[in-house]
Design a protein around this motif. Structure first.
Motif, short mmCIF file in Angstrom:
data_model
loop_
_atom_site.label_atom_id
_atom_site.label_comp_id
_atom_site.label_asym_id
_atom_site.label_seq_id
_atom_site.Cartn_x
_atom_site.Cartn_y
_atom_site.Cartn_z
N ALA A 86 0.81 -1.21 0.00
CA ALA A 86 0.00 0.00 0.00
C ALA A 86 0.84 1.26 0.00
O ALA A 86 0.45 2.29 -0.57
N THR A 87 2.02 1.20 0.62
CA THR A 87 2.88 2.37 0.73
C THR A 87 3.92 2.45 -0.39
O THR A 87 4.70 3.40 -0.44
N GLY A 88 3.96 1.44 -1.27
CA GLY A 88 4.95 1.44 -2.34
C GLY A 88 6.34 1.11 -1.86
O GLY A 88 7.33 1.39 -2.55
N ASP A 89 6.45 0.49 -0.66
CA ASP A 89 7.74 0.18 -0.06
C ASP A 89 8.06 -1.31 -0.11
O ASP A 89 8.88 -1.81 0.64
N MET A 90 7.39 -2.04 -0.99
CA MET A 90 7.61 -3.48 -1.09
C MET A 90 8.96 -3.78 -1.74
O MET A 90 9.48 -3.00 -2.54
N ALA A 91 9.53 -4.94 -1.35
CA ALA A 91 10.77 -5.41 -1.97
C ALA A 91 10.55 -5.59 -3.48
O ALA A 91 9.42 -5.68 -3.96
N ASP A 92 11.64 -5.67 -4.23
CA ASP A 92 11.54 -5.73 -5.69
C ASP A 92 10.86 -7.00 -6.18
O ASP A 92 10.20 -7.01 -7.22
N VAL A 93 11.02 -8.08 -5.43
CA VAL A 93 10.35 -9.35 -5.72
C VAL A 93 10.09 -10.01 -4.37
O VAL A 93 10.91 -9.92 -3.46
N PHE A 94 8.93 -10.65 -4.22
CA PHE A 94 8.61 -11.18 -2.89
C PHE A 94 7.82 -12.48 -2.99
O PHE A 94 7.15 -12.75 -3.98
N GLU A 95 7.93 -13.27 -1.93
CA GLU A 95 7.20 -14.53 -1.79
C GLU A 95 5.98 -14.29 -0.91
O GLU A 95 6.07 -13.66 0.14
N TYR A 96 4.83 -14.82 -1.35
CA TYR A 96 3.61 -14.70 -0.55
C TYR A 96 2.65 -15.80 -0.99
O TYR A 96 2.86 -16.46 -2.01
N ASN A 97 1.58 -15.97 -0.22
CA ASN A 97 0.61 -17.03 -0.47
C ASN A 97 0.00 -16.95 -1.86
O ASN A 97 -0.12 -15.88 -2.45
N SER A 98 -0.45 -18.11 -2.34
CA SER A 98 -1.32 -18.17 -3.51
C SER A 98 -2.75 -18.38 -3.00
O SER A 98 -2.99 -18.43 -1.79
N GLY A 99 -3.71 -18.50 -3.92
CA GLY A 99 -5.08 -18.75 -3.49
C GLY A 99 -5.77 -17.55 -2.90
O GLY A 99 -5.60 -16.42 -3.36
N SER A 100 -6.55 -17.76 -1.83
CA SER A 100 -7.40 -16.69 -1.30
C SER A 100 -6.60 -15.52 -0.74
O SER A 100 -6.99 -14.36 -0.92
#
Length: 434
Positions: A86-100
């Motif tokens: 939301a703040t535009g401060d995310m890493a350049d590439v990231f791991e996160y859940n799939s699905g819901s």
């Protein structure tokens, strides 16, 4: 759950999540290479995989430097991901859940689509489905397809002459024999509350076997956990195990890695878990991976016994990644969807299930628990977890299952509370009928 997720891993290290912005705004890291940051969860086994993948990627991509960033698991990690996006401060590439949970981070608004990349055609179709929105693909897979059920100690089963149970009654009979021998029948690790959900979530194959239309009815607000006997059973089984005195004495304070160590060393006979835990057993109990087997959550009908499957989490690029960093991030994402990327993951730690990339093959020396999972999949005795069939998963499930598993709340009351939690999530997603 994703555990992720599913989707969802946890460990004994607590590493502070550093800001991507702290790495500087320039694409060049000062060495003439493009520097990108990769954000993943802080489980020790997962960090080991990330480090191995980064090293293998660097060997083939000498023009890119990948810096590792870590975040917590569970709801704290979910909130951090949402905040940084939301703040535009995310890493350049990231791991996160799939699905819901992937749908909950608004991929259309926050992520870079990769539908046209050449490697997308190599993805397993079921994985591609759970990292897509509005016909756009957004992720490559991180680690393996996994199954939810019960880890069990193979030497204990041999010593006591126990058979892998296909029904709940048989499972409870095994637990009684373990308790009589002075062994903890079922390990629980509520210090890390995400683990409390596994017994309920992994029971979904039994729900689907008894009521094949449950997922659609659930999504359309036509079926509830509290009023569907097959779905309520997961909460009831959690309550039943607690009332029988089958938990470890320190269940309220025990941690995930301690649970893995307990079942791997024979301190406990069983540990409800998803097979991504295979990758952490070597860290929790070195040399004991071969002593841990796996079986699906037993239900009421032995003929319909089968496993609940979780798809891997995804590797995503936020829209805030631009320029040379975007090109480098796409290279890293593509590497993880290649045989070399799969091999790097398998070399770093024992794999927890088959890969979601059709060109990748499992090593010959996979752990017994992975072979056990593969037998269910090969036999077609498997169903996707509910979170891959429905966009609805209430965020408070792990707190509710802790309460039910601790005897604080009844199974029926827990299921009703979860139905209310699900309602809030469905309304936030703007689903019809809610």
């Amino acid at each position: 759950m994703r555990y992720s997720a599913a989707v969802l891993l946890a460990g004994v290290l607590t590493l502070s999540a550093c800001s991507a912005g702290s790495l500087g705004s320039n694409d060049d890291d000062g060495s003439g290479k493009t520097a990108i940051t990769f954000l993943t969860n802080n489980d020790p086994a997962n960090v080991k995989v990330a480090e191995g993948v980064i090293a293998a990627f660097a060997a083939k991509n000498t023009d890119v430097t990948v810096k590792l960033d870590t975040r917590p698991q569970g709801s704290e990690g979910d909130n951090l991901v949402k905040t940084r996006l939301a703040t535009g401060d995310m890493a350049d590439v990231f791991e996160y859940n799939s699905g819901s949970l992937f749908q909950a981070i608004a991929p259309q608004a926050n992520l870079t689509p990769v539908t046209g990349e050449s490697w997308v055609g190599d993805l397993d179709p079921t994985f591609k489905q759970v990292v897509s929105a509005d016909n756009e693909v957004y992720g490559s897979p991180w680690q393996n397809i996994t199954g939810g059920g019960i880890f069990y100690n193979k030497p204990l089963y041999t010593k006591l002459g126990l058979q892998v149970p296909k029904t709940w009654a048989d499972f409870m009979a095994n637990n009684a024999k373990l308790k009589a021998e002075g062994v903890t029948p079922v390990e629980q690790t509520y210090s890390e509350s995400w683990t409390s959900q596994v017994l309920v979530l992994a029971d979904y194959h039994n729900v689907a076997a008894a009521d094949p239309g449950f997922a659609d009815k659930y999504t359309n607000n036509q079926a509830k956990f509290a009023t569907t006997p097959q779905a309520l059973a997961g909460f009831q089984r959690l309550e039943e195990l607690k009332k029988a005195g089958y938990w470890n004495a320190d269940y309220a304070s025990a941690k995930y890695n301690e649970g893995l160590a307990a079942v791997a060393t024979g301190k406990a006979g069983h540990y409800p878990m998803i097979t991504f835990g295979v990758t952490a057993i070597e860290t929790a109990a070195p040399g004991k991976v071969g002593d841990v087997g796996f079986f699906a959550m037993p239900g009421t009908d032995a003929a319909k016994n089968g496993v609940t499957l979780w798809e891997p989490s995804g590797i995503y690029i936020p829209k805030s990644t631009e320029g040379d960093k975007l090109a480098a991030a796409k290279k890293f994402q593509a590497f993880l969807a290649s045989p070399d990327g799969c091999a790097a993951q398998a070399a770093a730690t024992p794999v927890g299930g088959p890969f979601a990339v059709k060109t990748c093959k499992l090593p010959d020396d996979v752990a017994p628990a992975v072979k056990d999972l593969s037998a269910y999949v090969d036999a077609g005795a498997a169903s996707p977890a509910l979170e891959f069939l429905s966009p609805i998963k209430g965020p408070a499930l792990e707190q509710i299952t802790v309460e039910v598993g601790s005897g604080i709340r009844s199974a029926e009351a827990g299921a009703k509370l979860y139905d209310e939690d699900v309602k809030k999530q469905a309304q936030q997603l703007g689903l019809k009928g809610w």
